[in-house]
Design an enzyme around this catalytic site. Structure first.
Site, PDB file in Angstrom:
ATOM      1  N   GLY A 239       0.828  -1.202   0.000  1.00 31.05           N
ATOM      2  CA  GLY A 239       0.000   0.000   0.000  1.00 31.05           C
ATOM      3  C   GLY A 239       0.864   1.254   0.000  1.00 31.05           C
ATOM      4  O   GLY A 239       1.931   1.288  -0.608  1.00 31.05           O
ATOM      5  N   SER A 240       0.420   2.249   0.746  1.00 29.86           N
ATOM      6  CA  SER A 240       1.081   3.556   0.681  1.00 29.86           C
ATOM      7  C   SER A 240       2.483   3.555   1.257  1.00 29.86           C
ATOM      8  O   SER A 240       3.239   4.493   1.050  1.00 29.86           O
ATOM      9  CB  SER A 240       0.235   4.591   1.421  1.00 29.86           C
ATOM     10  OG  SER A 240      -1.031   4.689   0.793  1.00 29.86           O
TER      11      SER A 240
END
Lengths: 633, 378
Positions: free
Chosen positions: A326-327
């Site tokens: 993810g981020s």
């Protein structure tokens, strides 16, 4: 009359003499046969029988060496050997075994299953090798057995050792466990020790990784035994060599602290790494299991329960769990873009809340969009649109190359069994795996650490460490020191302040931009984790949140505004957080993943903060008493 | 000798009787008992207890008994032959009914503090009664079938009673010992052939009547490797012990097989093995030579006796001694099935020693009173 009688008498006498001589001759012949047989046995075949006689009485028994001990970095015991009174039985291939087993059953109530196993093993045991009847006897049982010893030929009580893990499930994934030798272990290995009934070998974790060091060398004792296998006397003894002891990089107290924090959630993992040395101070995967269960012999139902649990307690998620980063992956995209000059410090990219590509909408997590941002602001706000565009400009190849340098898509040099490489997707990979060419949309997804991209919590910690230490390819490490029992077991005395790993030769200004972005995540008003900012400047840290989709959010769900709480647990997002500290002189990197924890900043970030702050508080430079504690051991 | 008229009892002085005792035989028997002492001492791990010391004491007692028996005039035995035989049959019946079970068979009869083994008495009783029976026959009657059948019956009655116990070894010894007496007494050879044929013919029947352990022993004898750790274990271990002894043995007290309990019954039936392991072929030759000499003396006594009763008793006793030695030694070397026959004067055990020494006393008595005239009808 007298004449006839005398003649009859002399006839009878002559017959008697003839027959007596005949009988005497027969007896002589039979005695000769005995002599011939003696000659055959004692002269002609003497050699063979001598050999057989030797085999009969001399028995070589291996002595299992004590397994090496494992301690944490401060000398706290993690894996030790406990005295174990066990009752052993020998028989000459099962002779008289039924009776002995019956009596043992009366004394110890063995149960049907144990009885059958014991009889089978006694019949199979070669050279009267002892078979374990039961381990971990209590005093009362020992006393009862000793009292009944005369009725139990071939049975003896033996003081052995069994592995003990005082911390139970706390260290389960790091240490692994030990268990009986199985056929696979025997294949190829010629260590006679492995054939000992009592022998245990390491499975998983450090027990497995350090098996060669921990095992030690077998001793042997030559004993004279009688026909029932009882040792009459010892002829010769060669002491074995105990296994080496090991000091791990783990800080037990920190491991406990981190585990407690993680246990607030169902399932997850946390890694604490020294960014200079690569030492892993904590390696947490919850839930764990109790390795002592394996040492004493696990039951079928216990094993099934461990295997079937959705939380996979046997799985070391820190090294074997592959999740979309993810981020937390956005630093990779940003650094690749900067290094490849696709963007620079001043490049501002727009965010309208979504980006359209060939009719497909790629959304930013913030519905209205962030407007225009530079790379630092984009990291702080975790803007998706910025990284879609940055990734598009950089291209999958250069992102992949940077990711690889930061440790993604390959195994680390930790060497722990079970580690997985995760997946760093590339054009070639997609073509081979899916038979389709790489699409722009794939690059967009990769840019925000979604799609095909997966990594382990360990890899995220490695990445964070390499960003924090100024771009040195530091490798994770669990073994601080090892020493044979004769040597002193102590951690290296030299204090390392500079990484010794090779530099990645990154532009320091680019690294500074990434670190500033991570700093602003925590320490600026618009950061996604700004609620975690530390008042004490010495404990200030930087980080990056991440929320990884497990299931793609459909347009319909987006329109309906279905929240994560409404989804079943196993479909919710994973919550991630990576961080390092202290912010101005980084020493520790932490990565946290809470499986299906929904929001990185809400769930994972506070845990990461707590662990990192605790780690920094425990740093030797702050806690001088810890040196003293170490010196005392 | 020709000076003495037939039927006249020659009077010999006490000193002459002592002189006529076969001291060479006494010496040989004592030497054999000494071998037993050494073997039992070693079998106990170099201790006089629990066997060797008792063995020596017992031998001293048995020696006294033997010399006492030797000085009893044969006419006494001639008159006692039938009573002794009948008493032994009664005891055998008694032991079959109320005997004490030991080693899987009823062999012992407990009479207050004394335990007796009637089958041992039967061995001597059969010899005595057969000698008495043939002594009473006219010379020309000995070979007649009419007179052979009662003799066979005299043997078979105790044999059957011993078989029932069951004690195959002793039964065979009684049968063969009696057979030897009948043989030298002049029984026709075809009678033995017929008996042999009958035995072969009855073998299938005997097989079905045998106990399981007896069948196993026979099968094991026929093929010892059949079950080297089961029934053949004893024989295999015994052969290993003997074979590993080699020419001169492992040395006194240095036998490994017997001292480590690999040998079963090392103090009784397998004492020869235990001894030979430590003394080698040389020791075995000495033991066999001693027994051979004793048997040779027995033969010479039998041949020199002027009365038929004495000849037959001497031959019977000699045959009994031979059978003991041969069956035991052949058994421990794997030449015969394990039937449970001790080595006389060497194996631990009182009854067998007493019966052998009693029998030897009879033998020496025959020598002492070799010139005595015994009436046919006692």
């Amino acid at each position: 009359m007298s004449q006839r009688l005398r003649r009859g008498d002399s006839e009878r006498s002559a017959l008697f003499t003839r027959r007596a001589l005949l009988l005497g001759g027969l007896q002589l012949g039979l005695f000769g046969a005995l002599g011939a047989r003696l000659y055959q046995l004692q002269v002609l075949e003497s050699q063979r029988f001598t050999t057989l006689a030797e085999e009969n009485r001399i028995n070589l028994r291996l002595l299992a060496p004590s397994r090496g001990l494992i301690f944490d970095r401060n000398g706290e015991p993690l894996a030790i050997n406990r005295n174990n009174f066990r009752v052993m039985a020998t028989s000459d291939r099962g002779r008289g075994a039924d009776l002995v087993v019956d009596r043992l059953d009366q004394i110890l109530s063995l149960g049907e299953q144990d009885r059958a196993r014991l009889l089978r093993e006694l019949r199979r045991a070669r050279n009267a090798q002892p078979v374990v009847v039961r381990e971990n006897l209590g005093w009362e049982e020992v006393a009862r057995l000793e009292f009944n010893a005369p009725d139990l030929p071939g049975v003896f009580i033996d003081l052995g050792q069994s592995r003990d893990y005082p911390e139970g499930d706390l260290m389960s994934h790091i240490l692994g466990y030990t268990s009986r030798v199985d056929k696979e272990d025997l294949g190829g290995a010629d260590d006679a020790l492995l054939r000992l009934d009592l022998m245990r070998v390491g499975r998983k974790g450090m027990e497995r990784q350090l098996e060669e060091d921990l095992r030690g060398r077998a001793g042997a004792v030559q004993v004279e035994v009688n026909a029932v296998g009882r040792v009459v006397r010892e002829l010769d003894r060669t002491e074995g060599q105990p296994g080496s002891n090991a000091l791990l990089t783990i800080d037990l107290d920190l491991q406990r602290f981190a585990t407690e924090k993680m246990k607030a959630h169902q399932s997850g993992s946390a890694v604490v790494m020294d960014v200079i040395t690569g030492d892993l101070l904590a390696l947490v995967s919850v839930p764990g299991f109790d390795p002592n269960v394996f040492a004493r012999g696990i039951t079928q139902s216990e094993w099934k329960e461990l295997l079937d649990s959705v939380e996979r307690p046997l799985h070391n998620k820190a090294i074997a769990g592959a999740y979309p980063p993810g981020s937390t992956y956005k630093m990779v995209t940003a650094l690749a873009a900067l290094e490849s000059r696709a963007i620079d410090a001043w490049t501002r990219l727009p965010c309208l809340g979504f980006l359209e590509l060939g009719g497909l909408k790629f959304h930013c997590w913030l519905k209205g969009g962030h407007g225009g941002l530079n790379v630092v602001e984009a990291l702080a706000a975790s803007c998706d649109c910025f990284f879609y565009e940055a990734a598009r400009r950089t291209g999958v190849d250069r992102i992949g190359e940077m990711a690889s340098r930061l440790g993604f898509g390959k195994l680390s040099e930790l060497g722990m069994p079970g580690e997985v490489a995760g997946n760093q997707p590339s054009r070639a990979w997609k073509q081979e795996k899916h038979g389709k060419p790489w699409q722009h949309g794939d690059t967009f997804n990769l840019g925000i650490g979604q799609g095909y991209m997966t990594s382990t919590p360990l890899q995220l910690a490695i990445m964070t460490a390499r960003l924090a230490n100024g771009g040195y390819e530091v490798q994770p490490n669990l073994l601080l020191a090892r020493a044979t029992p004769r040597e002193e077991l102590a951690p290296p005395t030299t204090v390392r302040d500079k990484p010794t790993a090779p530099s990645m030769r990154l532009n320091p200004q680019h690294l500074a931009l990434i670190r500033e972005g991570m700093n602003q995540v925590v320490n600026s008003g618009h950061g996604t984790a700004n609620q975690l900012r530390q008042r004490d400047p010495a404990l200030a840290f930087a980080g990056k949140t991440g929320t990884a989709q497990v299931k793609r959010i459909t347009e319909r769900e987006r329109d309906l505004g279905i929240t994560q709480q409404q989804l079943p647990w196993h479909l919710r997002h994973h919550a991630l957080f990576v961080c390092y500290g202290p912010v101005d002189n980084p020493r520790y990197a932490v990565s946290v993943i809470v499986e299906h924890g929904m929001g990185g900043s809400a769930t994972a970030a506070p845990i990461g903060r707590d662990i990192l702050v605790e780690t920094m508080k425990r740093d030797p430079s702050r806690r001088t008493d810890r040196f003293r504690k170490m010196a005392q051991r | 000798m020709s000076m003495l008229a037939a039927g006249e009892a020659p009077q010999i002085s006490f000193a002459e009787r002592i002189w006529r005792i076969n001291w060479a035989l006494v010496l040989i028997l004592t030497a054999i008992a000494a071998v037993g002492f050494l073997a039992l001492y070693s079998a106990a791990g170099g201790r006089p207890e629990p066997w060797a010391a008792k063995h020596a004491l017992r031998y001293a007692g048995a020696l006294t008994l033997m010399l006492g028996v030797a000085l009893v005039h044969p006419k006494v035995w001639l008159s006692l032959a039938w009573p002794i035989y009948l008493v032994s049959l009664a005891l055998l019946v008694a032991v079959d009914l109320v005997g004490k079970i030991g080693m899987g068979a009823q062999r012992w009869l407990v009479l207050g503090p004394v335990q007796i083994q009637p089958s041992e008495i039967a061995k001597v009783a059969v010899i005595l009664v057969l000698a008495r029976y043939y002594h009473g026959l006219k010379p020309e009657q000995s070979g007649k079938l009419l007179h052979t059948v009662p003799a066979a019956a005299l043997i078979l009655a105790p044999v059957a009673l011993v078989m029932v116990q069951p004690d195959l070894g002793t039964a065979l010894m009684v049968l063969m010992g009696g057979g030897c007496v009948m043989f030298v007494a002049g029984t026709r050879l075809w009678a033995f052939a017929a008996a042999g044929l009958a035995a072969v013919a009855s073998m299938p029947v005997a097989w079905t009547l045998m106990h399981e352990y007896q069948r196993r022993r026979v099968l094991t004898f026929l093929d010892p490797e059949r079950d080297p750790l089961g029934a053949g274990y004893h024989i295999t271990q015994s052969k290993i012990a003997i074979g590993s002894g080699g020419l001169f043995g492992k040395g006194f007290l240095h036998g490994t097989q017997s001292s480590l309990n690999f040998l079963p019954e090392k103090q009784t039936d397998f004492i020869f093995t235990s001894f030979v392991e430590e003394w080698g072929l040389a020791g075995a030759a000495v033991v066999l030579a001693l027994f051979g000499a004793a048997i040779l003396i027995g033969h010479s006594v039998a041949l020199r006796s002027r009365h038929h009763f004495g000849r037959l008793v001497a031959m019977g006793v000699t045959a009994m001694l031979f059978l003991y030695v041969f069956i035991n030694v052949a058994m421990v070397m794997g030449l015969l099935p394990v039937v449970g026959v001790p080595l006389p004067l060497v194996s631990n055990g009182g009854t067998a020693m007493l019966s052998v020494m009693f029998a030897c006393g009879l033998l020496i008595g025959v020598n002492v009173y070799r010139d005595a005239a015994l009436p046919r009808a006692g």
